[in-house]
Design a protein around this motif. Structure first.
Motif, short mmCIF file in Angstrom:
data_model
loop_
_atom_site.label_atom_id
_atom_site.label_comp_id
_atom_site.label_asym_id
_atom_site.label_seq_id
_atom_site.Cartn_x
_atom_site.Cartn_y
_atom_site.Cartn_z
N GLN A 186 0.85 -1.19 0.00
CA GLN A 186 0.00 0.00 0.00
C GLN A 186 0.89 1.24 0.00
N ILE A 187 0.54 2.22 -0.84
CA ILE A 187 1.25 3.49 -0.87
C ILE A 187 0.26 4.61 -0.61
N LYS A 201 5.91 7.93 -8.67
CA LYS A 201 4.50 7.58 -8.59
C LYS A 201 4.08 6.83 -9.85
N SER A 204 5.63 3.34 -9.98
CA SER A 204 4.96 2.42 -9.05
C SER A 204 3.64 1.93 -9.62
N ASN A 205 2.86 2.86 -10.14
CA ASN A 205 1.53 2.50 -10.62
C ASN A 205 1.58 1.69 -11.92
N TYR A 215 -2.22 -4.56 -4.57
CA TYR A 215 -1.68 -3.21 -4.55
C TYR A 215 -2.80 -2.22 -4.25
N TYR A 217 -3.14 1.87 -3.97
CA TYR A 217 -2.52 3.19 -4.12
C TYR A 217 -3.54 4.25 -3.73
N TYR A 219 -4.19 8.25 -3.26
CA TYR A 219 -3.68 9.56 -3.69
C TYR A 219 -4.38 10.66 -2.89
#
Length: 258
Positions: A186-187, A201, A204-205, A215, A217, A219
């Protein structure tokens, strides 16, 4: 591995964004002990589930990181550890309220060099291994400085040392480390972040969904690097973002640890 010159440069680049913030109210509920050979703050009482928190530049005694650990312990039903990975060195939290011109003798470039990857990674891994020997399920979350470390812990080569990772506004993270992740990741990514850059970014995506791991993400539009651990109560957007980041991490831990 980062060279010393790169570390010094990154320490300088991180200085403005990483030391912006405000101390929260409240008193931490946990206690201090030793994990592996490191002093650590511990909170929670689950005997099967643990979360390793890797702190940012303000270190393991920063009240905000301990209050977050308390929230994870209660809401994700885990025992949460915040070890000291700066060898006893702690930034004074009153720097949060000062202009950089008032920091006096503080030299962030030298501090980050003293706490480089090659110096601190063995301690971080030792703490994770100590938890793996005691608990059935383990997560790791890293803020700023801790971001690179959780990706290392979650690398495919480490054969499930941790069950999942999370990171908010990671620093020093490389494309190679992103490519090697082998556990659910998780980011928590603010829009304004010179360290976890638009390029990282995008990388990563694009790359993580191809690695065969789950995953998440998240934002955070309009928010800046460090928002997830240092919230300004006068800024409602930042406080809502901080709460959302905390809730997202708790949900992530529940998914993979229980």
């Amino acid at each position: 591995m980062h060279s010393v010159n790169t570390i010094l440069q990154e320490g300088s680049n991180m200085s403005d964004c990483c030391t912006k913030g405000f101390k929260w109210d409240g008193e931490p509920k946990g206690h201090e002990m030793t994990l592996s050979d490191n002093a650590a703050y511990v909170t929670g009482s689950n005997s099967e589930v643990a979360i390793l928190v890797i702190h940012d530049l303000f270190g393991w005694t920063f009240p905000n990181i301990r209050l977050l650990a308390d929230a994870y312990a209660e809401e994700a039903d885990a025992t949460v550890y915040v070890p000291d990975f700066f060898g006893g060195e702690v930034l004074a939290s009153d720097i949060l309220c000062k202009d950089p011109s008032e920091w006096g003798p503080l030299d962030l470039a030298s501090m980050t060099a003293r706490n480089s990857k090659v110096i601190r990674e063995p301690e971080i891994f030792a703490c994770a291994k100590a938890l793996r020997a005691q608990y059935k399920h383990i997560a790791a979350i890293g803020f700023c400085y801790g971001g690179w470390a959780v990706f290392r812990l979650g690398a495919k080569a480490n054969n499930g040392l941790v069950d999942c990772i999370s990171t908010a506004h990671p620093s020093w993270l490389t494309k190679e480390e992103i490519q090697e992740v082998g556990v659910p990741v998780q980011i928590l990514a603010p829009e304004i972040d010179p360290v976890f850059s638009p390029e990282l970014k995008e990388f990563s995506n694009r790359v993580i969904p191809s690695l065969g791991v789950d995953y998440d993400y998240q934002y955070f539009r309009g928010l800046e690097h460090a928002f997830a651990v240092r919230g300004n109560r006068a800024n409602q957007a930042e406080m809502k973002g901080l709460e959302r980041a905390k809730n997202a991490a708790v949900y992530w831990f529940k998914q993979w640890l229980h």
